[in-house]
Design an enzyme around this catalytic site. Structure first.
Site, PDB file in Angstrom:
ATOM      1  N   ARG A 142      36.362 130.595  31.360  1.00  0.00           N
ATOM      2  CA  ARG A 142      35.651 129.908  30.513  1.00  0.00           C
ATOM      3  C   ARG A 142      36.347 129.219  29.435  1.00  0.00           C
ATOM      4  O   ARG A 142      37.578 129.586  29.237  1.00  0.00           O
ATOM      5  CB  ARG A 142      34.411 130.819  29.826  1.00  0.00           C
ATOM      6  N   ASN A 180      29.693 128.584  22.741  1.00  0.00           N
ATOM      7  CA  ASN A 180      29.814 130.002  22.792  1.00  0.00           C
ATOM      8  C   ASN A 180      31.320 129.891  21.963  1.00  0.00           C
ATOM      9  O   ASN A 180      32.137 129.816  22.712  1.00  0.00           O
ATOM     10  CB  ASN A 180      29.647 130.797  23.923  1.00  0.00           C
ATOM     11  N   GLU A 181      31.418 130.341  20.877  1.00  0.00           N
ATOM     12  CA  GLU A 181      32.940 130.814  20.207  1.00  0.00           C
ATOM     13  C   GLU A 181      33.687 129.506  20.113  1.00  0.00           C
ATOM     14  O   GLU A 181      34.993 129.560  20.176  1.00  0.00           O
ATOM     15  CB  GLU A 181      33.411 131.899  20.535  1.00  0.00           C
ATOM     16  N   GLU A 332      26.454 138.732  17.926  1.00  0.00           N
ATOM     17  CA  GLU A 332      27.082 139.598  18.927  1.00  0.00           C
ATOM     18  C   GLU A 332      27.691 140.716  18.125  1.00  0.00           C
ATOM     19  O   GLU A 332      28.648 140.636  17.163  1.00  0.00           O
ATOM     20  CB  GLU A 332      28.275 139.014  19.838  1.00  0.00           C
ATOM     21  N   TRP A 340      38.439 144.453  25.794  1.00  0.00           N
ATOM     22  CA  TRP A 340      39.582 143.300  25.873  1.00  0.00           C
ATOM     23  C   TRP A 340      40.712 144.036  24.707  1.00  0.00           C
ATOM     24  O   TRP A 340      41.278 143.095  24.327  1.00  0.00           O
ATOM     25  CB  TRP A 340      39.181 142.089  25.335  1.00  0.00           C
ATOM     26  N   GLU A 380      33.951 141.183  32.987  1.00  0.00           N
ATOM     27  CA  GLU A 380      33.792 142.080  31.805  1.00  0.00           C
ATOM     28  C   GLU A 380      32.803 143.362  32.371  1.00  0.00           C
ATOM     29  O   GLU A 380      32.321 143.896  31.671  1.00  0.00           O
ATOM     30  CB  GLU A 380      32.830 141.313  30.899  1.00  0.00           C
TER      31      GLU A 380
HETATM   32  C1  GLA Z   1      32.934 137.404  23.078  1.00  0.00           C
HETATM   33  C2  GLA Z   1      31.776 136.706  24.031  1.00  0.00           C
HETATM   34  C3  GLA Z   1      30.999 137.352  24.895  1.00  0.00           C
HETATM   35  C4  GLA Z   1      31.495 138.426  25.434  1.00  0.00           C
HETATM   36  C5  GLA Z   1      31.941 139.153  24.205  1.00  0.00           C
HETATM   37  C6  GLA Z   1      32.691 140.399  24.798  1.00  0.00           C
HETATM   38  O1  GLA Z   1      32.474 137.439  21.694  1.00  0.00           O
HETATM   39  O2  GLA Z   1      31.072 135.605  23.119  1.00  0.00           O
HETATM   40  O3  GLA Z   1      30.512 136.342  25.648  1.00  0.00           O
HETATM   41  O4  GLA Z   1      32.748 138.150  26.055  1.00  0.00           O
HETATM   42  O5  GLA Z   1      33.118 138.565  23.581  1.00  0.00           O
HETATM   43  O6  GLA Z   1      33.186 141.290  23.688  1.00  0.00           O
END
Ligand code: GLA
Length: 694
Positions: A142, A180-181, A332, A340, A380
């Site tokens: 991603r 996302n991030e 989150e 990870w 994951e």
């Molecule tokens: C990130 C992502 C999530 C997931 C988490 C796992 O924060 O936004 O999609 O991959 O990590 O810890």
């Protein structure tokens, strides 16, 4: 002369004013607290697209039973929502959202742009990022697309628009998460991005002569004769170029998010918020700038290995709250363990609950667990979840259920409340980047320096804001800038105005060295503040070992960095001096202070050990008249206060590994115990929420 009509209008207007003043004030609404729902919420990341529809109801039933009231969905579901270009399928999502609503669960929709579908990257390979070595990313991970690619931006805008057209008016959709991030700020090094960077520089500097001058390109024959000669820096480049590249990265991500925000806003109810999930101290872009276009910021709070460090975590909440000086969401957080880190240990029983309450105590209004259930395949598989692969709760589900029920019981006390502080810590991405490009010692860690100030100040004041140097400062009794390396003239003026009006400004080492182009200020440190300080930095030293320092704050050591200070004004007072060290520092000033206007400026040139830092903090707090949120508590107890809408709520958390107790000043109401109380007995990770008795 006023006509009769005008008179009548004036009388009616006055009447309305009087009546309006007598009306009860409207409830204090925060965008982080969706109207009609609990003020603080537990959520989870749910991926209905990974499961047969027949399973959804059971998922939602289990969520409802745990008082989970928010699902964030769809942020990786592009290939399901748009299986081929321009062919949309949102029916499944509509049914999932409706089913969630049936279980009293609201939805946050994520735009899926962090994970483009395979048809997209094969049809438009130019949308994929190119790394520093010219290698194009491949499909299957991603964040592999380029945020600067015009084609990618167009496709992102389109999917966001289609989602907003479908769900912008759906009552149970309370808000949006963009992407996302933000791609971990990974830029593409392709020709198009380079051209955009050059255009951005041209718009900023107008003439090459100006750019050459500000970057002092005569040094090492860097002089540019054409905009097209300017490279994308890959490290080891000119500091002015490197800092501007970071600003350009911010600009590109801002454009990327604004593209999506624009189409969502156009097609949605204003009550739907727009946020994104940041990553705490990640420094890929300037979060203050990116937060401007959002309703409020969110962040993803992961411990990784080990256990929660209350100061670190509290500081990061305060950082996020400062991005927009607003409440925020923890979009989150880890359900026990991640997958990870070096060692993905599980957090202790009760630790996640303590973290959830700490988030609320520092200004979060939602805490979301990532994720509900692992996909049966995918990268994951090992990550913490609330359900096992068989679809039934794992032991940890109980803890979230407890949090859910506690949030529901206490939520009303938090409605309309926020955190207010008398102390502010200044954080600047420009300064952080400028130091990182030229650290001078590998041992210097910008965030660790901020934390060394935060920890004792937070202990004493029990509430600290972390804000950008250009934020309004008048509300603070004490403003501390532990590492404000870049202080352009306008920021210096802003800081001086604060001091002139009675504030106390404390500057840490490396302050006021650079201008906005990352060039050295000829005044020496702290640059434009030298005159007001009545002193300056004579020379700085990266330290290979600790040196002694002593004075008003006691005796101890300085490590990593030390600056020899000098005074030029008779009312500048020396607070600390170095002891015998490298000859240059021996007996020289290490900290000085001077009254200025109605306030005071203090400069600390040394990185002090914990004990000295604690004494320095005590001096700062006392001198500035800072009062604590609650008063003294035992070690390991964190106390926080949220107030507003006529309410005051205290949260006590025991982060020590032994029992602790807190004596309340008078009988109060303990909301988690649901009883009157005048003393709290908290086991390790114990929590209590306390309000005045009615
Ligand atoms: C990130 C992502 C999530 C997931 C988490 C796992 O924060 O936004 O999609 O991959 O990590 O810890």
């Amino acid at each position: 002369m006023a006509s009769l009509r005008q008179w009548r209008f004036a009388v009616v207007f006055l009447l309305l004013q009087v009546l309006g003043a007598q009306q009860k004030p409207t409830r204090y609404a925060l965008p982080t607290q969706p109207p009609g729902h609990d003020a603080i919420l537990v959520g989870t990341a749910w991926y209905p697209e990974q499961w047969p529809e027949s399973r959804w109801e059971e998922d939602l039933r289990l969520m409802e039973a745990a008082n989970i009231k928010v699902v964030r969905v769809a942020e990786f579901a592009w290939s399901t929502m748009e299986p081929s270009e321009g062919k949309y399928d949102f029916d499944w999502l509509k049914r999932a959202i409706a089913l969630a609503a049936k279980h009293n669960i609201v939805t946050v929709l994520g735009t899926p742009t962090a994970a483009p579908p395979a048809w997209l990257t094969s049809k438009y390979p130019d949308t994929l990022r190119v790394d520093e070595n010219g290698r194009r990313a491949t499909h299957g991970n991603r964040a592999q697309a380029s945020p600067s690619s015009p084609k990618y931006r167009e496709l992102c805008r389109r999917i966001a628009e289609q989602m907003a057209i479908r769900f912008g008016h759906t009552p149970s959709v309370v808000g949006w998460q963009i992407d996302n991030e933000y791609g971990y700020a990974q830029m593409s090094y392709d020709a198009g991005t380079r051209q955009k960077f050059q255009d951005w520089l041209k718009a900023k500097y107008k003439t090459l002569a100006n750019l050459n001058n500000q970057w002092t390109t005569a040094y090492w024959s860097q002089t540019y004769d054409s905009w097209s000669e300017i490279p994308i820096p890959v490290g080891g480049h000119n500091p002015g170029l490197m800092l501007d590249w970071k600003r350009f990265v911010t600009h590109e991500y801002d454009g990327y998010q604004r593209d999506q925000i624009e189409v969502i806003r156009k097609n949605s109810d204003p009550r739907q918020f727009i946020t994104t999930n940041f990553m705490g101290w990640f420094d890929g872009y300037d979060h203050y700038i990116l937060s401007q276009a959002l309703t409020f910021p969110s962040w993803d709070d992961y411990v990784g290995s080990g256990h929660v460090d209350a100061d670190n975590n509290g500081l990061t909440h305060d950082l996020t709250r400062g991005f927009k000086r607003s409440n925020f969401w923890v979009m989150e957080t880890q359900p026990g363990a991640v997958n990870w880190h070096a060692v993905n240990n599980f957090l202790n029983k009760g630790e996640v609950r303590a973290m959830a309450w700490q988030a609320i105590a520092h200004g979060a209004d939602e805490v979301g667990y990532w994720q509900w259930r692992s996909a049966l395949n995918g990268q994951e598989e090992y990550h913490g979840t609330l359900l096992g692969p068989d679809g039934t709760p794992v032991p940890f589900y109980e803890e979230v259920s407890q949090i859910g029920h506690e949030f529901s019981a206490a939520q009303d006390a938090f409605r309309g409340t926020t955190v207010t502080s008398q102390v502010a810590l200044l954080n600047s991405y420009d300064s952080r980047w400028a130091i990182q490009f030229q650290k001078h010692t590998q041992k210097y860690d910008y965030v660790a320096v901020l934390k060394s100030y935060y920890k004792p100040l937070h202990q004493l004041a029990q509430s600290v804001d972390v804000i950008s140097p250009d934020a309004p400062l008048a509300q603070y009794k004490l403003v501390v800038a532990p590492a404000l390396n870049v202080i352009p003239k306008d920021i210096a003026d802003h800081l001086l105005e604060y001091v002139r009006n009675g504030g106390h400004l404390v500057l840490g080492p490396r302050s006021g060295m650079k201008n906005q182009y990352n060039g050295l200020l000829p005044q020496r440190q702290p640059g434009y503040l030298v005159d007001a300080l009545g002193g300056r930095v004579e020379q700085y030293y990266a330290l290979e070992k600790d040196f002694p320092v002593s004075g008003d704050w006691g005796s101890g050591d300085t490590s990593v960095w030390a600056e020899r200070l000098g005074t030029s004004s008779s009312d500048a007072q020396v607070l600390m001096r170095y002891g015998k060290s490298n000859g240059w520092l021996d007996d020289q000033p290490a900290a000085i202070t001077r009254p200025y206007g109605k306030g005071r400026i203090t400069y600390i040139g040394a990185l002090l050990d914990d004990k000295l830092m604690a004494a320095a903090a005590e001096w700062m707090v006392k001198d500035s008249g800072v009062t604590p949120v609650f008063g003294s508590v035992q070690d390991g107890i964190e106390v926080s206060r949220r107030s507003g809408d006529g309410k005051d709520v205290l949260v006590f958390i025991n982060f020590a590994q032994e029992n602790r107790s807190v004596a309340l000043p008078h009988p109060m109401k303990c909301l988690l115990k649901d009883a009157a109380c005048n003393q709290l007995d908290l086991p390790a990770y114990g929590v209590e929420v306390v309000v005045e008795q009615k």
